[in-house]
Design an enzyme around this catalytic site. Structure first.
Site, PDB file in Angstrom:
ATOM      1  N   HIS A 141      16.389 -38.382 -63.742  1.00 17.70           N
ATOM      2  CA  HIS A 141      17.013 -39.150 -62.673  1.00 17.70           C
ATOM      3  C   HIS A 141      16.146 -40.341 -62.282  1.00 17.70           C
ATOM      4  O   HIS A 141      15.003 -40.462 -62.721  1.00 17.70           O
ATOM      5  CB  HIS A 141      17.228 -38.258 -61.440  1.00 17.70           C
ATOM      6  CG  HIS A 141      15.957 -37.666 -60.905  1.00 17.70           C
ATOM      7  ND1 HIS A 141      15.551 -36.375 -61.187  1.00 17.70           N
ATOM      8  CD2 HIS A 141      14.983 -38.192 -60.116  1.00 17.70           C
ATOM      9  CE1 HIS A 141      14.397 -36.134 -60.596  1.00 17.70           C
ATOM     10  NE2 HIS A 141      14.019 -37.222 -59.943  1.00 17.70           N
ATOM     11  N   GLU A 180      23.497 -29.956 -65.860  1.00 18.33           N
ATOM     12  CA  GLU A 180      23.075 -31.052 -66.739  1.00 18.33           C
ATOM     13  C   GLU A 180      23.771 -32.380 -66.430  1.00 18.33           C
ATOM     14  O   GLU A 180      23.234 -33.443 -66.730  1.00 18.33           O
ATOM     15  CB  GLU A 180      23.314 -30.661 -68.209  1.00 18.33           C
ATOM     16  CG  GLU A 180      22.359 -29.549 -68.647  1.00 18.33           C
ATOM     17  CD  GLU A 180      22.630 -29.008 -70.048  1.00 18.33           C
ATOM     18  OE1 GLU A 180      23.448 -29.598 -70.787  1.00 18.33           O
ATOM     19  OE2 GLU A 180      22.008 -27.984 -70.397  1.00 18.33           O
ATOM     20  N   ASP A 189      21.902 -39.394 -61.942  1.00 20.82           N
ATOM     21  CA  ASP A 189      21.607 -38.559 -63.098  1.00 20.82           C
ATOM     22  C   ASP A 189      21.786 -39.339 -64.400  1.00 20.82           C
ATOM     23  O   ASP A 189      22.900 -39.699 -64.769  1.00 20.82           O
ATOM     24  CB  ASP A 189      22.562 -37.350 -63.067  1.00 20.82           C
ATOM     25  CG  ASP A 189      22.090 -36.213 -63.934  1.00 20.82           C
ATOM     26  OD1 ASP A 189      20.948 -35.754 -63.722  1.00 20.82           O
ATOM     27  OD2 ASP A 189      22.837 -35.801 -64.837  1.00 20.82           O
ATOM     28  N   ARG A 218       3.365 -33.431 -67.711  1.00 18.03           N
ATOM     29  CA  ARG A 218       4.131 -32.412 -67.000  1.00 18.03           C
ATOM     30  C   ARG A 218       5.506 -33.058 -66.839  1.00 18.03           C
ATOM     31  O   ARG A 218       5.617 -34.174 -66.335  1.00 18.03           O
ATOM     32  CB  ARG A 218       3.476 -32.117 -65.641  1.00 18.03           C
ATOM     33  CG  ARG A 218       4.213 -31.048 -64.804  1.00 18.03           C
ATOM     34  CD  ARG A 218       5.230 -31.666 -63.883  1.00 18.03           C
ATOM     35  NE  ARG A 218       5.797 -30.700 -62.930  1.00 18.03           N
ATOM     36  CZ  ARG A 218       6.839 -30.968 -62.149  1.00 18.03           C
ATOM     37  NH1 ARG A 218       7.423 -32.149 -62.207  1.00 18.03           N
ATOM     38  NH2 ARG A 218       7.301 -30.071 -61.309  1.00 18.03           N
ATOM     39  N   ASP A 220       9.218 -33.181 -65.330  1.00 20.63           N
ATOM     40  CA  ASP A 220      10.016 -32.737 -64.193  1.00 20.63           C
ATOM     41  C   ASP A 220      11.411 -32.290 -64.638  1.00 20.63           C
ATOM     42  O   ASP A 220      11.917 -32.737 -65.661  1.00 20.63           O
ATOM     43  CB  ASP A 220      10.134 -33.946 -63.240  1.00 20.63           C
ATOM     44  CG  ASP A 220      10.662 -33.574 -61.882  1.00 20.63           C
ATOM     45  OD1 ASP A 220      10.096 -32.652 -61.259  1.00 20.63           O
ATOM     46  OD2 ASP A 220      11.645 -34.202 -61.424  1.00 20.63           O
ATOM     47  N   GLU A 244       8.971 -28.317 -66.234  1.00 21.49           N
ATOM     48  CA  GLU A 244       9.303 -27.556 -65.022  1.00 21.49           C
ATOM     49  C   GLU A 244      10.701 -26.944 -65.140  1.00 21.49           C
ATOM     50  O   GLU A 244      11.694 -27.655 -65.068  1.00 21.49           O
ATOM     51  CB  GLU A 244       9.275 -28.484 -63.800  1.00 21.49           C
ATOM     52  CG  GLU A 244       9.694 -27.783 -62.535  1.00 21.49           C
ATOM     53  CD  GLU A 244      10.352 -28.714 -61.517  1.00 21.49           C
ATOM     54  OE1 GLU A 244      10.382 -28.355 -60.334  1.00 21.49           O
ATOM     55  OE2 GLU A 244      10.850 -29.793 -61.901  1.00 21.49           O
ATOM     56  N   ASP A 311       5.993 -27.722 -54.832  1.00 21.36           N
ATOM     57  CA  ASP A 311       7.413 -27.451 -54.627  1.00 21.36           C
ATOM     58  C   ASP A 311       7.676 -26.149 -53.872  1.00 21.36           C
ATOM     59  O   ASP A 311       8.833 -25.815 -53.623  1.00 21.36           O
ATOM     60  CB  ASP A 311       8.140 -27.391 -55.984  1.00 21.36           C
ATOM     61  CG  ASP A 311       8.293 -28.768 -56.604  1.00 21.36           C
ATOM     62  OD1 ASP A 311       8.484 -29.744 -55.845  1.00 21.36           O
ATOM     63  OD2 ASP A 311       8.214 -28.872 -57.838  1.00 21.36           O
TER      64      ASP A 311
END
Ligand SMILES: *[C@@H]1O[C@H](CO)[C@@H](O)[C@H](O)[C@H]1NC(C)=O
Ligand SMILES: *[C@@H]1O[C@H](CO)[C@@H](O)[C@H](O)[C@H]1NC(C)=O
Ligand SMILES: *[C@@H]1O[C@H](CO)[C@@H](O)[C@H](O)[C@H]1NC(C)=O
Length: 476
Positions: A141, A180, A189, A218, A220, A244, A311
């Site tokens: 995003h 998705e 998105d 990492r 997201d 993640e 988070d």
């Protein structure tokens, strides 16, 4: 002569095999990362470079942490033995995006954290110290701009995005197609199936890693993007990436390791919390959970192991059990996987849900904190004994006591107050060995048929053979 040639041929093969391992993903692949321990910082919350020490007065806004501040305070991280840091996403963000997850421009950096030169200086300084940088990246995003994409570079057309629908809690549980194709928290998105979006994201990540000499990523919001895309993204990145998958369903989480090198081990983090934070499960449950992980994941040793992160409310939120946090954290240093410690854990921070769990650290750089010192001893032991190369072996387990080894390192933990003692006979040591607790050099035991390990009030002990012992055996 023939046998000499044969020998030379053998040596060549051996060195080819070796160099293949060493150079996989340019030496920054998952096997190289298994040897590292990672300290996670939110760039905005770790350190300021002007030396000001005031508390952040609104955790929902920028608080002033910078790359220059990080450079100044790297000794604090390295002092615990960490040899990698994970920083917040680096791209230019929409106003207010102190966390970095609201990108507006793939090709410029977030000026609140410093200049591009500052970022390069940080990486150079890390590499001088043989520390690696893991950068947080987002390909799902962009920043929350509603339907006006004109300010997003280069994805400024409606066709670069999916329709505006919002993922509901029910969708997360039951509708992968909407996970998705709809928006997470109304964040536009990206449509990875659009050729321009896909090829742009792939060349962007390849160039970013190369340009800044980034060691790992990492990633997201993994489940919010189709799996086929991650295979391509991982390949383009060319370095270890840990994704993640913020989900507790083991099978669901584990399948993503078929598309990226690794994921954050949320199932294990849950099991750790059940044992030490909520006291709702015991060590047999933890052992079962680790077994299930071994069966489900493609490579359990490559996963990110963590207790706190940005988070989730911290372990100590609504809970004052410092020794419980110490046990959970040190367990994470020796469990299968790559340890990740969230900044502030070592200072017993106890912030609640986001953004309360994103406190500034600059008011608390206290290297005498007990957990700071425990991490230092534990990470040193992890390195000295290369525990990542040694199998996890369960040595003793009952409801409130667990002992396990990684090579000649024996870890004993409990989730009970009061005193818990057990005579452990299945050991990685021999009769007559003297073993000492790395957290207390006068706490030593002599191995007979076994050793009697006593833990008081959530205490954690890590035993290694004493060095006197080693010197004696050299003399022999
Ligand atoms: C903190 O900042 C946020 C975002 O700008 C704002 O909505 C909120 O009202 C602020 N809180 C306080 C206590 O000022
Ligand atoms: C260290 O271990 C010794 C021997 O078991 C014990 O007497 C002492 O109290 C321990 N020190 C601390 C700080 O726990
Ligand atoms: C182990 O230590 C505990 C407490 O110190 C003691 O009660 C117990 O008898 C010991 N067990 C053995 C087998 O020595």
């Amino acid at each position: 002569m023939k046998s000499l040639l044969f020998l030379i041929a053998l040596l060549c093969i051996a060195s080819v095999v070796e160099s293949h391992v060493d150079t996989f993903r340019g030496g920054r692949g998952k096997d190289a990362w298994k040897q590292r321990t990672i300290y996670q910082v939110l760039t905005d919350r770790y350190a300021k470079h002007d030396g000001s020490k005031g508390s952040c007065n609104n955790l929902s806004k920028y608080c002033g942490g910078t790359y220059k501040g990080l450079i100044k305070e790297l000794d604090y991280i390295q002092g615990m033995g960490f040899d990698a840091i994970w920083v917040s996403p680096i791209l230019k963000n929409l106003d207010g995006g102190y966390h970095g997850y609201w990108a507006t421009d793939l090709y410029s950096l977030n000026e609140n954290f410093g200049t591009e030169q500052d970022f390069k200086d940080l990486i150079e300084e890390l590499h001088k110290r043989d520390m690696w940088i893991m950068v947080d990246v987002v390909a799902n995003h962009v920043g929350p701009v509603g339907m006006d994409f004109s300010g997003i570079n280069p994805f400024n057309q409606p066709e670069h995005y999916h329709e505006r629908c919002i993922i509901s809690d029910d969708d997360f549980a039951n509708n992968q197609e909407r996970v998705e194709n709809c928006r997470l928290a109304d964040l536009p998105d990206l449509a990875q199936e659009n050729d321009f979006v896909r090829t742009t994201l792939l060349s962007w990540i390849k160039d970013l890693v190369q340009k800044y000499n980034i060691d790992g990523l990492r990633i997201d919001t993994i489940p919010e993007v189709p799996k086929w895309f991650w295979t391509q993204f991982q390949e383009a990145a060319g370095v270890y990436a840990v994704g993640e998958v913020f989900d507790m369903r083991l099978g669901y989480v584990a399948d993503y390791q078929n598309y990226v090198d690794a994921v954050l081990n949320y199932p294990l983090r849950n099991a750790i919390n059940d044992v030490w934070r909520y006291n709702s499960k015991n060590f047999r449950d933890l052992a079962n959970s680790m077994n299930a992980n071994r069966n489900a994941f493609k490579d359990v040793d490559a996963l990110g192991v963590f207790v706190d992160n940005h988070d989730n409310e911290r372990f100590l939120h609504g809970n004052s059990n410092h020794a419980g946090l110490e046990a959970a954290t040190i367990f994470g240093i020796f469990a299968e996987g790559i340890p990740m410690v969230y900044y502030g854990t070592e200072q017993y921070y106890g912030g609640g849900p986001d953004p309360a769990n994103r406190e500034q650290l600059w008011t608390n750089f206290d290297t005498s904190s007990n957990l700071y010192q425990m991490l230092k001893a534990a990470i040193q032991t992890r390195k000295d004994h290369k525990t990542w190369d040694n199998k996890y072996v369960e040595r003793y387990v009952d409801d409130n006591f667990l002992a396990f080894s990684r090579g000649e390192v024996l870890i004993a933990v409990t989730n009970q107050g009061g005193s818990v003692g057990n005579y452990v006979t299945y050991l990685p040591f021999s009769k007559g060995d003297t073993i000492c607790n790395i957290f207390n050099s006068s706490d030593c035991l002599t191995v007979e048929d076994g050793v009697n390990i006593t833990l008081d009030n959530y205490q954690t002990k890590v035993y290694v053979k004493s060095s006197n012992n080693a010197q004696e055996s050299i003399k022999e």
